[in-house]
Design a protein around this motif. Structure first.
Motif, PDB file in Angstrom:
ATOM      1  N   ALA A 108       0.852  -1.186   0.000  1.00 22.68           N
ATOM      2  CA  ALA A 108       0.000   0.000   0.000  1.00 22.68           C
ATOM      3  C   ALA A 108       0.891   1.241   0.000  1.00 22.68           C
ATOM      4  O   ALA A 108       2.015   1.217   0.507  1.00 22.68           O
ATOM      5  N   GLU A 109       0.404   2.334  -0.581  1.00 26.44           N
ATOM      6  CA  GLU A 109       1.171   3.586  -0.640  1.00 26.44           C
ATOM      7  C   GLU A 109       1.662   4.023   0.728  1.00 26.44           C
ATOM      8  O   GLU A 109       2.763   4.550   0.862  1.00 26.44           O
ATOM      9  N   GLU A 110       0.869   3.810   1.760  1.00 22.15           N
ATOM     10  CA  GLU A 110       1.232   4.239   3.110  1.00 22.15           C
ATOM     11  C   GLU A 110       2.480   3.505   3.612  1.00 22.15           C
ATOM     12  O   GLU A 110       3.187   4.002   4.480  1.00 22.15           O
ATOM     13  N   GLU A 111       2.738   2.321   3.096  1.00 20.66           N
ATOM     14  CA  GLU A 111       3.891   1.542   3.545  1.00 20.66           C
ATOM     15  C   GLU A 111       5.211   2.076   2.997  1.00 20.66           C
ATOM     16  O   GLU A 111       6.274   1.764   3.521  1.00 20.66           O
ATOM     17  N   PHE A 112       5.158   2.882   1.949  1.00 22.26           N
ATOM     18  CA  PHE A 112       6.372   3.409   1.325  1.00 22.26           C
ATOM     19  C   PHE A 112       7.241   4.117   2.359  1.00 22.26           C
ATOM     20  O   PHE A 112       8.449   3.889   2.431  1.00 22.26           O
ATOM     21  N   GLY A 113       6.639   4.975   3.162  1.00 22.75           N
ATOM     22  CA  GLY A 113       7.380   5.733   4.162  1.00 22.75           C
ATOM     23  C   GLY A 113       8.021   4.864   5.227  1.00 22.75           C
ATOM     24  O   GLY A 113       9.015   5.247   5.843  1.00 22.75           O
ATOM     25  N   VAL A 114       7.484   3.679   5.429  1.00 25.05           N
ATOM     26  CA  VAL A 114       8.043   2.754   6.410  1.00 25.05           C
ATOM     27  C   VAL A 114       9.219   1.986   5.808  1.00 25.05           C
ATOM     28  O   VAL A 114      10.250   1.801   6.440  1.00 25.05           O
ATOM     29  N   VAL A 115       9.085   1.566   4.566  1.00 26.14           N
ATOM     30  CA  VAL A 115      10.078   0.719   3.916  1.00 26.14           C
ATOM     31  C   VAL A 115      11.220   1.518   3.290  1.00 26.14           C
ATOM     32  O   VAL A 115      12.374   1.084   3.304  1.00 26.14           O
ATOM     33  N   VAL A 124      18.531   6.992  -2.675  1.00 24.58           N
ATOM     34  CA  VAL A 124      18.000   8.273  -2.201  1.00 24.58           C
ATOM     35  C   VAL A 124      17.895   9.279  -3.345  1.00 24.58           C
ATOM     36  O   VAL A 124      17.032  10.161  -3.328  1.00 24.58           O
ATOM     37  N   LEU A 125      18.715   9.131  -4.365  1.00 27.57           N
ATOM     38  CA  LEU A 125      18.681  10.027  -5.530  1.00 27.57           C
ATOM     39  C   LEU A 125      17.456   9.791  -6.409  1.00 27.57           C
ATOM     40  O   LEU A 125      17.131  10.624  -7.248  1.00 27.57           O
ATOM     41  N   PHE A 126      16.800   8.665  -6.208  1.00 26.10           N
ATOM     42  CA  PHE A 126      15.706   8.275  -7.104  1.00 26.10           C
ATOM     43  C   PHE A 126      14.365   8.149  -6.391  1.00 26.10           C
ATOM     44  O   PHE A 126      13.466   7.460  -6.871  1.00 26.10           O
ATOM     45  N   GLU A 127      14.200   8.820  -5.265  1.00 22.09           N
ATOM     46  CA  GLU A 127      12.959   8.665  -4.499  1.00 22.09           C
ATOM     47  C   GLU A 127      11.731   9.042  -5.319  1.00 22.09           C
ATOM     48  O   GLU A 127      10.715   8.336  -5.284  1.00 22.09           O
ATOM     49  N   ARG A 142       8.724   6.444  -6.070  1.00 23.23           N
ATOM     50  CA  ARG A 142       7.329   6.660  -5.662  1.00 23.23           C
ATOM     51  C   ARG A 142       6.357   6.387  -6.808  1.00 23.23           C
ATOM     52  O   ARG A 142       5.193   6.101  -6.576  1.00 23.23           O
ATOM     53  N   GLY A 143       6.840   6.434  -8.041  1.00 21.84           N
ATOM     54  CA  GLY A 143       5.997   6.143  -9.194  1.00 21.84           C
ATOM     55  C   GLY A 143       5.977   4.674  -9.571  1.00 21.84           C
ATOM     56  O   GLY A 143       5.279   4.275 -10.491  1.00 21.84           O
TER      57      GLY A 143
END
Length: 108
Positions: free
Chosen positions: A48-55, A67-70, A74-75
């Motif tokens: 889920a999109e919300e998990e992105f910030g955790v992983v 980190v250069l490709f965040e 995200r896409g």
């Protein structure tokens, strides 16, 4: 196990159609006695999109250049493999040595 993939790639389409996956990871070896690795089977699910910030922070610790490709990441689709079977292989412990188990381990 986490990975990023484009949902329009061939494997992305296969995962979307049928989430069952299998894989293996081995360290480089030159002779059969040097084989060490893991084989696994399980289900691959899009996170889920919300998990992105955790992983994402952990992913960047493992792959600092990410980190250069965040924005690009995200896409894409982050996937999680939920393993149900694992086989560890270590020929340094004896040719053909392996340990198989259902996963996750039930240690109760």
């Amino acid at each position: 196990l986490y990975f990023i993939s484009d949902s329009e790639s061939a494997h992305g389409k296969h995962i979307a159609a049928r989430g069952e996956v299998a894989g293996s990871v081995y360290s480089p070896f030159r002779v059969p006695g040097g084989i060490k690795g893991v084989q696994f089977r399980g289900r691959c699910v899009a996170m889920a999109e919300e998990e992105f910030g955790v992983v994402w922070p952990g992913y960047c610790r493992r792959f600092p250049y990410a980190v250069l490709f965040e924005e690009i990441a995200r896409g894409q689709v982050f996937h999680r493999i939920e393993m149900d079977w694992v086989r560890w292989i270590d020929n340094s412990a004896g040719f053909g040595f392996k340990v198989e188990t259902a996963w996750p381990l039930d240690l109760t």
